[in-house]
Enzyme design. Sequence first.
Site, short mmCIF file in Angstrom:
data_model
loop_
_atom_site.label_atom_id
_atom_site.label_comp_id
_atom_site.label_asym_id
_atom_site.label_seq_id
_atom_site.Cartn_x
_atom_site.Cartn_y
_atom_site.Cartn_z
N GLU A 111 25.23 25.53 -18.55
CA GLU A 111 24.64 25.66 -17.39
C GLU A 111 25.78 25.70 -16.61
O GLU A 111 26.63 26.07 -17.10
CB GLU A 111 24.19 24.31 -17.28
CG GLU A 111 23.33 23.65 -18.43
CD GLU A 111 22.80 22.22 -17.62
OE1 GLU A 111 22.43 21.97 -16.76
OE2 GLU A 111 22.05 21.39 -18.80
N THR A 134 20.03 23.49 -19.40
CA THR A 134 19.94 24.09 -20.64
C THR A 134 19.66 26.63 -20.08
O THR A 134 18.71 25.90 -19.66
CB THR A 134 19.98 24.15 -21.68
OG1 THR A 134 20.40 23.09 -22.25
CG2 THR A 134 19.97 25.33 -22.87
N ASP A 181 20.32 17.64 -12.17
CA ASP A 181 20.19 18.02 -13.56
C ASP A 181 18.51 18.70 -13.37
O ASP A 181 17.48 17.80 -13.99
CB ASP A 181 20.30 17.79 -14.78
CG ASP A 181 20.55 17.86 -16.52
OD1 ASP A 181 20.47 20.12 -15.30
OD2 ASP A 181 20.19 18.43 -17.23
N GLU A 200 25.11 21.91 -23.78
CA GLU A 200 24.14 22.33 -23.15
C GLU A 200 24.49 23.91 -21.89
O GLU A 200 25.15 22.69 -21.10
CB GLU A 200 23.27 21.58 -21.94
CG GLU A 200 22.43 21.09 -22.58
CD GLU A 200 21.65 19.69 -22.21
OE1 GLU A 200 20.16 19.83 -23.16
OE2 GLU A 200 21.48 20.21 -20.93
N ARG A 245 7.20 19.36 -29.72
CA ARG A 245 5.70 19.13 -28.86
C ARG A 245 4.90 19.89 -29.58
O ARG A 245 4.38 19.77 -31.43
CB ARG A 245 5.47 18.76 -27.13
CG ARG A 245 6.08 17.36 -27.52
CD ARG A 245 5.50 17.49 -25.23
NE ARG A 245 5.97 18.66 -25.27
CZ ARG A 245 7.34 19.08 -24.45
NH1 ARG A 245 8.26 18.58 -24.26
NH2 ARG A 245 7.29 20.23 -23.62
N TYR A 289 16.07 21.77 -15.16
CA TYR A 289 15.11 22.33 -16.39
C TYR A 289 14.49 23.51 -16.22
O TYR A 289 13.53 24.06 -16.53
CB TYR A 289 14.05 21.11 -17.23
CG TYR A 289 13.80 21.41 -18.49
CD1 TYR A 289 14.50 21.03 -19.79
CD2 TYR A 289 12.35 20.56 -18.69
CE1 TYR A 289 13.85 21.68 -21.01
CE2 TYR A 289 11.95 21.19 -19.94
CZ TYR A 289 12.31 21.58 -21.28
OH TYR A 289 12.54 21.34 -22.85
N HIS A 317 14.42 28.05 -23.14
CA HIS A 317 14.93 26.76 -23.34
C HIS A 317 13.44 25.53 -22.89
O HIS A 317 12.94 25.22 -24.43
CB HIS A 317 15.41 25.97 -22.91
CG HIS A 317 16.35 24.93 -22.97
ND1 HIS A 317 17.19 24.49 -23.87
CD2 HIS A 317 16.02 23.98 -22.08
CE1 HIS A 317 17.05 23.33 -23.76
NE2 HIS A 317 16.92 23.06 -22.95
N TYR A 368 13.87 8.65 -24.64
CA TYR A 368 13.33 9.35 -23.19
C TYR A 368 12.24 9.34 -22.49
O TYR A 368 11.87 9.33 -21.40
CB TYR A 368 13.61 10.89 -23.13
CG TYR A 368 12.59 11.42 -23.99
CD1 TYR A 368 11.43 12.42 -22.72
CD2 TYR A 368 12.44 11.91 -25.30
CE1 TYR A 368 10.54 12.95 -23.69
CE2 TYR A 368 11.70 11.67 -25.85
CZ TYR A 368 10.31 13.09 -25.23
OH TYR A 368 9.72 13.45 -25.51
#
Length: 428
Positions: free
Chosen positions: A214, A362, A139, A212, A155, A141, A146, A257
């Site tokens: 995709e 995503t 997967d 998500e 963050r 990113y 996104h 995570y």
Amino acid sequence: MATSPNSPTLRSWIDIRPDNDFPIQNLPFGVFETEERGPRLAVAIGGYVLDLYAVSQYGFFEDLTELGDAQPKVFRRRSLNAFLRLGRPAWRAVRQRVSELLRHDEPRLRDHEEAVRACLLRQTEVRMLRPVKPANYTDFYSSIEHATNVGTMFRDPANALLPNWRHIPIGYHGRTSSIVVSGTDIRRPNGQRKAPDEAAPTFGPSRQLDFELEMAFVVGTGTELGSTVPIADAENHIFGLCLFNDWSARDLQSWEYVPLGPFLGKNFGSSVAPWVVTLDALEPFRIAGPVQEPAPLPYLSQSGAHNFDVHLEVALTPVGGPETTISRTNFGLMYWSMAQQLAHHASNGCNLEAGDLYASGTISGPTPDSLGSMLELAWRGTRPVPLADGSERKFLLDGDTVTMRGFAEKDGVRIGFGEVRGTVLPAL
């Protein structure tokens, strides 16, 4: 010279509505079964599936030397994997022949009443299976919108992207055993979760279940361990694309995570559409991707059109309520192309295998209605998404059905991907 299967002028002897996902220019591959026939490879055409095993039994593939001695058994499988291993010449030969057989002025199949009855079944009369049996699933990113949104939420809004994001296609290896075909229900997962205002974690059902939006590409041609794939050759290893829903438990994910990335918040279920649209069928819909700054390192450098103009949408249907389309976006927005993803994946000598699935991550756009997850649409629960029945959602509730659809359209031809759909079941 044979007419291209992509020609906008082609017509089929099968009646197909203009808004149908599966005109003669598409011919996506999948796998179906019935109680009488068992699993078979098929091509979608209009509202029908064309049983490729039956087509082979009637001798329509007899002269296709690209298939070697694989037929008819290669078409009587529970996945496309064995067919993929035959290579691109075989894929193209079968699609070309199927296109010829289905053309309005071609009588070989059209006028063979017995063969028509054996080869064509209504899609409503068959059960679609997972199209491939992936040995590996990655997967990525790769949507800058996104990644920026997530970085802003969790963050520093001023430094939303991590320093490596514009230099490298970020990804992680996922789990293949929990990838299910469209229409399979998804059980809300249990796990550890800890809200910011809680002193300690607790265990229980996810409170922040999400989808998500995709796309996934299917590897057709594998590689040997230790070999690499030059960026210019990367697309030659891709068979086709399909819709993909990477279900996510955001509360489990945000707690677990660090430091190693996604785990139980992701591996409880992913949904894949039953039809794989070949890269060949998408050729007319190539577009250039976003400008990449700074320029990628040479092994990821490419020019030309390597993104695809595919319109995507997400709909949510509550129990007993009407469907509401909650997102519309486009696959062409992806910052990192599929070719770059694959070339990077193989750059360290990692071997590719036929049937591997590589999900895009995503897919989000720049506007509030083009975001590819509930996390973004409801902005971490601060702006609930209204539905047509008057209710609203911050995250998914039990009984909600999520349906994703996609299509490319040009010169009067619509190349669709069908749908990927799943309903949320309560946690055990």
